[in-house]
Design a protein around this motif. Structure first.
Motif, mmCIF file in Angstrom:
data_model
loop_
_atom_site.group_PDB
_atom_site.id
_atom_site.type_symbol
_atom_site.label_atom_id
_atom_site.label_comp_id
_atom_site.label_asym_id
_atom_site.label_seq_id
_atom_site.Cartn_x
_atom_site.Cartn_y
_atom_site.Cartn_z
ATOM 1 N N ASP A 187 36.519 47.382 46.789
ATOM 2 C CA ASP A 187 35.824 47.561 48.063
ATOM 3 C C ASP A 187 35.970 46.269 48.863
ATOM 4 O OD1 ASP A 187 34.067 47.844 50.184
ATOM 5 O OD2 ASP A 187 32.527 48.844 49.003
ATOM 6 N N PHE A 188 36.822 46.282 49.871
ATOM 7 C CA PHE A 188 37.109 45.042 50.610
ATOM 8 C C PHE A 188 35.921 44.554 51.418
ATOM 9 C CE2 PHE A 188 39.182 48.583 52.987
ATOM 10 C CZ PHE A 188 38.352 48.633 54.089
ATOM 11 N N ARG A 189 34.878 45.379 51.535
ATOM 12 C CA ARG A 189 33.670 44.943 52.237
ATOM 13 C C ARG A 189 32.769 44.117 51.327
ATOM 14 N NH1 ARG A 189 31.813 50.851 53.940
ATOM 15 N NH2 ARG A 189 32.391 51.062 51.739
ATOM 16 N N ARG A 190 32.991 44.175 50.012
ATOM 17 C CA ARG A 190 32.097 43.506 49.064
ATOM 18 C C ARG A 190 32.814 42.580 48.085
ATOM 19 N NH1 ARG A 190 30.221 48.783 49.699
ATOM 20 N NH2 ARG A 190 28.059 48.945 50.416
ATOM 21 N N THR A 191 34.134 42.516 48.145
ATOM 22 C CA THR A 191 34.923 41.752 47.178
ATOM 23 C C THR A 191 35.543 40.545 47.852
ATOM 24 O OG1 THR A 191 35.455 43.829 46.036
ATOM 25 C CG2 THR A 191 36.783 41.896 45.479
ATOM 26 N N GLU A 192 35.483 39.395 47.208
ATOM 27 C CA GLU A 192 36.101 38.207 47.790
ATOM 28 C C GLU A 192 37.613 38.395 47.845
ATOM 29 O OE1 GLU A 192 36.555 34.715 44.938
ATOM 30 O OE2 GLU A 192 34.742 35.689 44.181
ATOM 31 N N PRO A 193 38.282 37.874 48.864
ATOM 32 C CA PRO A 193 39.705 38.153 49.069
ATOM 33 C C PRO A 193 40.587 37.874 47.860
ATOM 34 C CG PRO A 193 38.784 37.133 51.025
ATOM 35 C CD PRO A 193 37.699 37.099 49.986
ATOM 36 N N ALA A 194 40.330 36.815 47.127
ATOM 37 C CA ALA A 194 41.201 36.460 46.002
ATOM 38 C C ALA A 194 41.150 37.483 44.871
ATOM 39 C CB ALA A 194 40.821 35.086 45.456
ATOM 40 N N ARG A 195 40.131 38.337 44.852
ATOM 41 C CA ARG A 195 39.952 39.301 43.763
ATOM 42 C C ARG A 195 40.285 40.733 44.179
ATOM 43 N NH1 ARG A 195 36.808 37.351 39.566
ATOM 44 N NH2 ARG A 195 35.994 39.435 39.125
ATOM 45 N N LEU A 196 40.741 40.919 45.402
ATOM 46 C CA LEU A 196 41.064 42.263 45.863
ATOM 47 C C LEU A 196 42.237 42.846 45.072
ATOM 48 C CD1 LEU A 196 40.824 41.712 49.721
ATOM 49 C CD2 LEU A 196 39.292 43.120 48.325
#
Length: 208
Positions: A187-196
C-alpha cells in the motif's frame, strides 16, 4: 466456512522474481477500471479514483461471500501507464504528461449485474465520491508479458525499465505492445518508499 481465495497465491501472474525478468502468460482478467491523466502525486483525480474503486471492490467481496458463498481477498491495486511520448514515462519522468488507468481485479464468478448493484450501493452510502460513475467493468487480455519484482521507490524504476525495454525484450526476439503495467503489492499510502514491492509488467509479442 468456505476457504478465502487469495489470488496473489493462486495466480502465477501475481508473483514475480526480484532481480531478474520472467516471461509469463497472463490470463484474461476482469477489472474495475478508472481512467485519468496527470501526476499521481499531485492530481486530485488520482486519489479520487482510488477512493471510488475500493468501496465497490469491497461491496463485491461482501456480496460474493454473503450471496454466492465464495469469499476472497480483494486483490492489490494495479495501474496501466502510458504517455504520447513514452520518453516522458521512462526517461524524463514528466509525470504531468502521464495517462493512467487504475485497476482492481474481480473474480470470474462475479457478473456485471453484481458490479452495477455494487456501484449503486456505494453511491447510496457516499454520494460524494466524484469518480463512481466513471468506474467501468472490463476484461483485459494481456497474454505474454515480461515482468519483474521491484523493491524500492517508484523513482528508482527507471533503470529497471530501461533494462527490460532495451535489453531483455529485444534479446529474446520480442517487442513491446500494450501498456506498461504495475501491480502494487504494498500500500503506497502507508509504506515507506524503500520498502515498496511492485510488479513491473510489459506485454510483448514476437518481434518478427
Amino acid at each position: 466456512m468456505a476457504d478465502k481465495t487469495d489470488f496473489k497465491k493462486t495466480l502465477a501472474s501475481y508473483r514475480a522474481p526480484r532481480g531478474r525478468f520472467e516471461i509469463v502468460d497472463v490470463p484474461a482478467l476482469t477489472y474495475l477500471m478508472v481512467d485519468g491523466r496527470g501526476d499521481p502525486n499531485t492530481s486530485p483525480t488520482f486519489e479520487e479514483a482510488v477512493q471510488a474503486l475500493y468501496p465497490v471492490a469491497y461491496g463485491l467481496k461482501m456480496t460474493s461471500k454473503r450471496e454466492l458463498g465464495r469469499d476472497y481477498v480483494v486483490p492489490p491495486l494495479e495501474a496501466l501507464w502510458w504517455a504520447d511520448d513514452m520518453a516522458a514515462f521512462t526517461t524524463a519522468r514528466d509525470k504531468s504528461r502521464w495517462s493512467w488507468t487504475l485497476l482492481l481485479m474481480v473474480p470470474d464468478w462475479i457478473g456485471a449485474d453484481l458490479f452495477a448493484a455494487a456501484v449503486r450501493r456505494a453511491a447510496a452510502k457516499d454520494g460524494r465520491s466524484a469518480r463512481l460513475d466513471d468506474i467501468r467493468w472490463e476484461t483485459l487480455a494481456e497474454g505474454r508479458c515480461v515482468q519483474t519484482l521491484h523493491i524500492g521507490s517508484f523513482e528508482d524504476e527507471t533503470p529497471v525499465l530501461a533494462r527490460m525495454h532495451e535489453e531483455f525484450i529485444p534479446a529474446h526476439g520480442l517487442r513491446m505492445t500494450g501498456r506498461h503495467h504495475e501491480i502494487y503489492l504494498s500500500d503506497f499510502r502507508r509504506t515507506e518508499p524503500a520498502r515498496l514491492r511492485t510488479i513491473l509488467r510489459q506485454p510483448v509479442v514476437d518481434a518478427a
